[in-house]
Design a protein around this motif. Structure first.
Motif, PDB file in Angstrom:
ATOM      1  N   GLU A   1       0.827  -1.204   0.000  1.00  0.00           N
ATOM      2  CA  GLU A   1       0.000   0.000   0.000  1.00  0.00           C
ATOM      3  C   GLU A   1       0.866   1.260   0.000  1.00  0.00           C
ATOM      4  O   GLU A   1       0.538   2.249  -0.661  1.00  0.00           O
ATOM      5  N   PHE A   2       1.974   1.228   0.739  1.00  0.00           N
ATOM      6  CA  PHE A   2       2.874   2.379   0.779  1.00  0.00           C
ATOM      7  C   PHE A   2       3.375   2.725  -0.627  1.00  0.00           C
ATOM      8  O   PHE A   2       3.311   3.885  -1.060  1.00  0.00           O
ATOM      9  N   TYR A   3       3.862   1.731  -1.343  1.00  0.00           N
ATOM     10  CA  TYR A   3       4.417   1.987  -2.672  1.00  0.00           C
ATOM     11  C   TYR A   3       3.329   2.311  -3.690  1.00  0.00           C
ATOM     12  O   TYR A   3       3.473   3.244  -4.500  1.00  0.00           O
ATOM     13  N   VAL A   4       2.242   1.549  -3.678  1.00  0.00           N
ATOM     14  CA  VAL A   4       1.172   1.779  -4.660  1.00  0.00           C
ATOM     15  C   VAL A   4       0.557   3.165  -4.466  1.00  0.00           C
ATOM     16  O   VAL A   4       0.410   3.932  -5.427  1.00  0.00           O
ATOM     17  N   ASN A   5       0.211   3.513  -3.226  1.00  0.00           N
ATOM     18  CA  ASN A   5      -0.411   4.815  -2.977  1.00  0.00           C
ATOM     19  C   ASN A   5       0.543   5.960  -3.304  1.00  0.00           C
ATOM     20  O   ASN A   5       0.134   6.987  -3.863  1.00  0.00           O
ATOM     21  N   GLY A   6       1.835   5.805  -2.955  1.00  0.00           N
ATOM     22  CA  GLY A   6       2.798   6.862  -3.246  1.00  0.00           C
ATOM     23  C   GLY A   6       2.961   7.108  -4.729  1.00  0.00           C
ATOM     24  O   GLY A   6       2.957   8.261  -5.193  1.00  0.00           O
TER      25      GLY A   6
END
Length: 467
Positions: free
Chosen positions: A437-442
């Motif tokens: 989620e951290f990478y996808v959302n960023g």
């Protein structure tokens, strides 16, 4: 016939030895896992939190680190220690110039610290300047912070000439690389170094003698506030872990395994085999996770930007230990290509995630251009400038830029995939998790601003559709 039988017997014995070593490795891992779980119950984590650092919650890119250094040097800052930290810096400097000897007598009113000191007429910016006024005139300590970035053409020479013009002979430019090294020759030619030796010093982040690490240790000794001293200790530990010691060296699990092997040397052969297997195992996990991210972004992109997602390409590449070879990219087929580039997949502007060191570590994300400014045509430079303006107009304001990146940011979380390989494997199995989620959302937050901005400038049929 006898010789043939001997050969078969030798091969059988070799095969048995190989299978025995494999079984030994399996037993070693089975034995170690429960012992490690039991050791965690009595570890100092809860009472001492040896892995905790305030720097995990701060920006640790070049701008963030420059702000920390500037604040500590500023006698007016909230640390409340006056000129103590500035004086400590002078103590650890090698062969400080004579005009610095009177610094202890200076009042705080005579010292002014400026982060990002802009040079007029497009001369760039010096990361930190410390202006010192006295009865004999003005003087300056200047700092060029290079924890991660490369040197720019003529950068150090430009700063030295500017400082001489402003301060005469009473200035010192201090260069801050991760480890001791001179600036690149294109920034500070070797032929010029002797001429400027009285006005230039190198102070790496880590080192036994002159270093930021040693300065931070000296600051702890002179600091009168426990809260500030704790922060200084975190800063010193950050320097060691980020630029010196491997991050694993403070991992309690690693320390436990080290002690276990020292007490059980019969397991060293199994440990060596596991060590030799680490890089290929890590690469398998990290490649799989990068492909997992690509699939997650590709799916989510359709919901975030439904009007343009139909022809967005999302691709990734995992090159293991090779520097700059690990990344994930988002682009569109109808964005204009840049000329004279060998790779068909790398001819357009793109949103990207890229590792900047050997292996899957030290990640940045932002908006990338496939050619550096110096190799662009006039028309391409014009497009680049227009995209930069459009990105800000659409609300993208990442802190850094370079020849290759219109905007980018160093990641301060989940930056070392070496350290989180087990979590990456778990999220691949589970189909997602907090790191995903951290990478996808960023990346989608960047894409949400960047794709419309690049559309305005780079869409191939833009001129035709407006005619």
């Amino acid at each position: 016939m006898a010789v043939t039988n001997q050969v078969f017997e030798i091969l059988r014995q070799v095969d048995e030895a190989r299978l025995a070593r494999q079984e030994h490795c399996k037993r070693f891992l089975k034995e170690l896992a429960p012992i490690l779980r039991e050791a965690k119950k009595s570890s100092p984590e809860r009472q001492e939190a040896p892995r905790f650092s305030s720097f995990k919650y701060l920006r640790d890119d070049e701008i963030g680190l420059s702000r920390v250094i500037a604040d500590l040097l500023d006698p007016h800052a909230e640390h409340g220690q006056g000129t103590s930290f500035l004086e400590a810096l002078v103590e650890v400097l090698p062969d400080p110039p004579g005009w610095l000897n009177g610094l202890r007598l200076a009042t705080t009113d005579s010292i002014h610290v400026t982060p990002e000191h802009w040079i007029p007429d497009g001369g760039g910016r010096i990361d930190i300047t410390v202006d010192i006024s006295s009865a004999t005139g003005h003087a300056c300590l200047a700092f060029e912070n290079k924890p991660y970035a490369h040197d720019l053409d003529r950068q150090i020479m430009s700063y030295l000439r500017y400082l001489r013009k402003q301060y005469g002979t009473r200035f010192l430019l201090i260069y801050l690389p991760p480890v001791y090294r001179w600036p690149a020759d294109n920034s500070f030619p070797q032929a010029e170094r002797e001429k400027w030796r009285e006005h230039f010093r190198i102070m790496p982040y880590i080192g036994e003698d002159t270093s930021l690490e040693k300065w931070l240790a000296t600051c702890q000794e002179v600091c009168g506030a426990e809260q500030v001293r704790s922060f200084l200790k975190d800063a010193q530990t950050f320097c060691k872990q980020q630029f010196g010691e491997t991050p694993m060296s403070t991992n309690p699990d690693v320390l436990f395994v080290r002690d276990y092997l020292n007490s059980n040397p019969s397991q060293l052969r199994a440990a060596l085999a596991i060590y030799d297997a680490w890089i290929p195992v890590r690469d398998t996990v990290c490649k799989r996770f990068l492909e997992h991210l690509r699939e997650a972004i590709n799916d989510r992109l359709r919901n975030v930007l439904t009007d343009v997602a139909s022809d967005c390409n999302v691709w990734c590449n995992y090159g293991g230990e090779k520097q700059y070879s690990n990344g994930l990219w988002i682009s569109r087929d109808d964005w204009a290509e840049y000329d004279d580039l060998p790779n068909s997949w790398n001819r357009r502007a793109k949103i990207g995630l890229s590792s900047r060191s050997q292996g899957p570590n030290n990640w940045i994300w932002g908006v990338n251009i496939p050619k550096p400014v110096g190799k662009m045509s006039g028309e391409e430079r014009g497009r680049r400038d227009e995209i930069s303006i459009a990105l800000e107009r659409h609300g993208l304001r990442l802190p850094k830029n370079s020849d290759w990146w219109l905007q980018y940011e160093w990641l301060t979380r989940n930056q070392s995939w070496d350290m989180i390989a087990s979590e990456l494997a778990e999220e691949c199995e589970a189909g997602g998790g907090p790191i995903t989620e951290f990478y996808v959302n960023g990346l989608l937050d960047i894409a949400r601003c960047a794709i419309p901005a690049i559309n305005e400038i780079e869409t191939v049929n833009r001129a035709d559709s407006s005619a």
